[in-house]
Design a protein around this motif. Sequence first.
Motif, PDB file in Angstrom:
ATOM      1  N   ASP A 177       8.213   9.091  -1.376  1.00 32.93           N
ATOM      2  CA  ASP A 177       8.030   7.738  -1.734  1.00 32.93           C
ATOM      3  C   ASP A 177       8.132   7.457  -3.239  1.00 32.93           C
ATOM      4  N   LEU A 188       2.750  -2.232  -5.713  1.00 33.05           N
ATOM      5  CA  LEU A 188       1.383  -1.307  -5.244  1.00 33.05           C
ATOM      6  C   LEU A 188       1.454  -0.144  -6.261  1.00 33.05           C
ATOM      7  N   LEU A 193       4.351  10.010  -4.134  1.00 29.64           N
ATOM      8  CA  LEU A 193       3.307   8.845  -4.013  1.00 29.64           C
ATOM      9  C   LEU A 193       3.149   8.463  -2.579  1.00 29.64           C
ATOM     10  N   ALA A 194       1.885   8.257  -2.324  1.00 25.99           N
ATOM     11  CA  ALA A 194       0.766   8.455  -3.115  1.00 25.99           C
ATOM     12  C   ALA A 194       0.005   9.527  -2.513  1.00 25.99           C
ATOM     13  N   ASP A 216       9.604   4.397   2.151  1.00 24.49           N
ATOM     14  CA  ASP A 216       8.823   3.426   2.699  1.00 24.49           C
ATOM     15  C   ASP A 216       9.599   2.298   2.972  1.00 24.49           C
ATOM     16  N   TYR A 245      -2.651   8.934   0.412  1.00 26.45           N
ATOM     17  CA  TYR A 245      -1.601   8.171   1.659  1.00 26.45           C
ATOM     18  C   TYR A 245      -0.672   8.980   2.224  1.00 26.45           C
ATOM     19  N   CYS A 246       0.511   8.750   1.752  1.00 33.23           N
ATOM     20  CA  CYS A 246       1.820   9.361   2.278  1.00 33.23           C
ATOM     21  C   CYS A 246       1.708  10.809   2.010  1.00 33.23           C
ATOM     22  N   LYS A 271      10.903   5.372   6.720  1.00 28.18           N
ATOM     23  CA  LYS A 271       9.604   5.115   7.635  1.00 28.18           C
ATOM     24  C   LYS A 271       9.123   3.834   7.840  1.00 28.18           C
ATOM     25  N   TRP A 318      -2.561  -3.854   3.021  1.00 23.70           N
ATOM     26  CA  TRP A 318      -1.706  -3.655   1.877  1.00 23.70           C
ATOM     27  C   TRP A 318      -0.863  -4.744   1.293  1.00 23.70           C
ATOM     28  N   TYR A 350       1.632   6.624   7.507  1.00 21.27           N
ATOM     29  CA  TYR A 350       2.085   7.027   5.980  1.00 21.27           C
ATOM     30  C   TYR A 350       2.911   8.275   6.091  1.00 21.27           C
ATOM     31  N   HIS A 369       1.183  -3.577   8.562  1.00 18.50           N
ATOM     32  CA  HIS A 369       0.880  -2.767   7.419  1.00 18.50           C
ATOM     33  C   HIS A 369       0.529  -3.614   6.408  1.00 18.50           C
ATOM     34  N   PHE A 419       5.983   1.680  -6.087  1.00 17.78           N
ATOM     35  CA  PHE A 419       4.751   2.477  -6.353  1.00 17.78           C
ATOM     36  C   PHE A 419       4.780   3.250  -7.844  1.00 17.78           C
ATOM     37  N   HIS A 447       4.976  -4.680   0.035  1.00 15.30           N
ATOM     38  CA  HIS A 447       5.789  -3.512  -0.683  1.00 15.30           C
ATOM     39  C   HIS A 447       6.794  -3.115  -0.067  1.00 15.30           C
ATOM     40  N   HIS A 490       9.859  -1.017   4.728  1.00 21.10           N
ATOM     41  CA  HIS A 490       9.100  -2.022   5.768  1.00 21.10           C
ATOM     42  C   HIS A 490       9.857  -3.310   5.813  1.00 21.10           C
TER      43      HIS A 490
HETATM   44  C1  VGL Z   1       1.988   4.336   0.840  1.00 17.70           C
HETATM   45  C2  VGL Z   1       0.181   2.563   0.765  1.00 17.70           C
HETATM   46  C3  VGL Z   1       1.103   2.102   1.729  1.00 17.70           C
HETATM   47  C4  VGL Z   1       2.406   5.420   0.281  1.00 17.70           C
HETATM   48  C5  VGL Z   1       2.847   3.643   1.822  1.00 17.70           C
HETATM   49  O1  VGL Z   1       3.693   5.867   0.225  1.00 17.70           O
HETATM   50  O2  VGL Z   1       1.644   6.558  -0.061  1.00 17.70           O
HETATM   51  N1  VGL Z   1       0.775   3.814   0.492  1.00 17.70           N
HETATM   52  N2  VGL Z   1       2.382   2.486   2.263  1.00 17.70           N
END
Ligand code: VGL
Length: 194
Positions: free
Chosen positions: A14, A26, A142-143, A57, A146-147, A99, A73, A107, A65, A19, A76, A59
């Motif tokens: 990601d 984000l 990142l991050a 990511d 999370y992911c 994803k 969140w 994540y 989400h 990010f 993003h 969406h």
């Molecule tokens: C992520 C928060 C929401 C990430 C993805 O890539 O870590 N964090 N969606």
Amino acid sequence: MAEYDPNTALLVVDVQNDFADPAGSLSVSGGEEVVLVANREIERALDAGALVVYTQDWHPESTPHFQKDGGIWPVHCVQGTWGADFHPDLKVVGEIVRKGTGGEDGYSGFTVRNPRSDEVEGTALESILRARGVERLVVMGLATDYCVKETALDGAAKGFDTVVLLEGIRAVNLRPGDGDRALDEVKRAGVDVE
Ligand code: VGL
Ligand code: ZN
């Protein structure tokens, strides 16, 4: 710096504008710094005959989400927008696993959760790795909390010898210390952090 060989895959998680860019919705503190680390590692991985796979990511405009749809969140990485693009300086040479495409939550680069059925479904990542005989993963991006964390945990659970590259990750830290706790958690699961 991590070691690479033909049975290793570098997973670049990601590294997208939302990010990595300070103007992203984000944006992760220090996120832009991972781009240079990623490019160096991508080069080293390719030189050693390792596979490089990118997660993205991806969406739809509405997904559970997002805060506005019941999640946590800000909006993003909406498909096809600037925020969802990889950072323009990132060297992209390899397969891309998207994803969240159908509004799924979650994540990990390996799995997504269908918010209607609550079922966990696999992405293409594991089959891409298995098809290439990958046994070892180097995870960065990142991050952290999370992911990166979830991808590393899933990788280890699936039997890959998994390393997280400390220099190449940054945390959201919604709560102070989340990044450090994430690293403790992956270490307890048998992931090397180096
Ligand atoms: C992520 C928060 C929401 C990430 C993805 O890539 O870590 N964090 N969606
Ligand atoms: Zn997301």
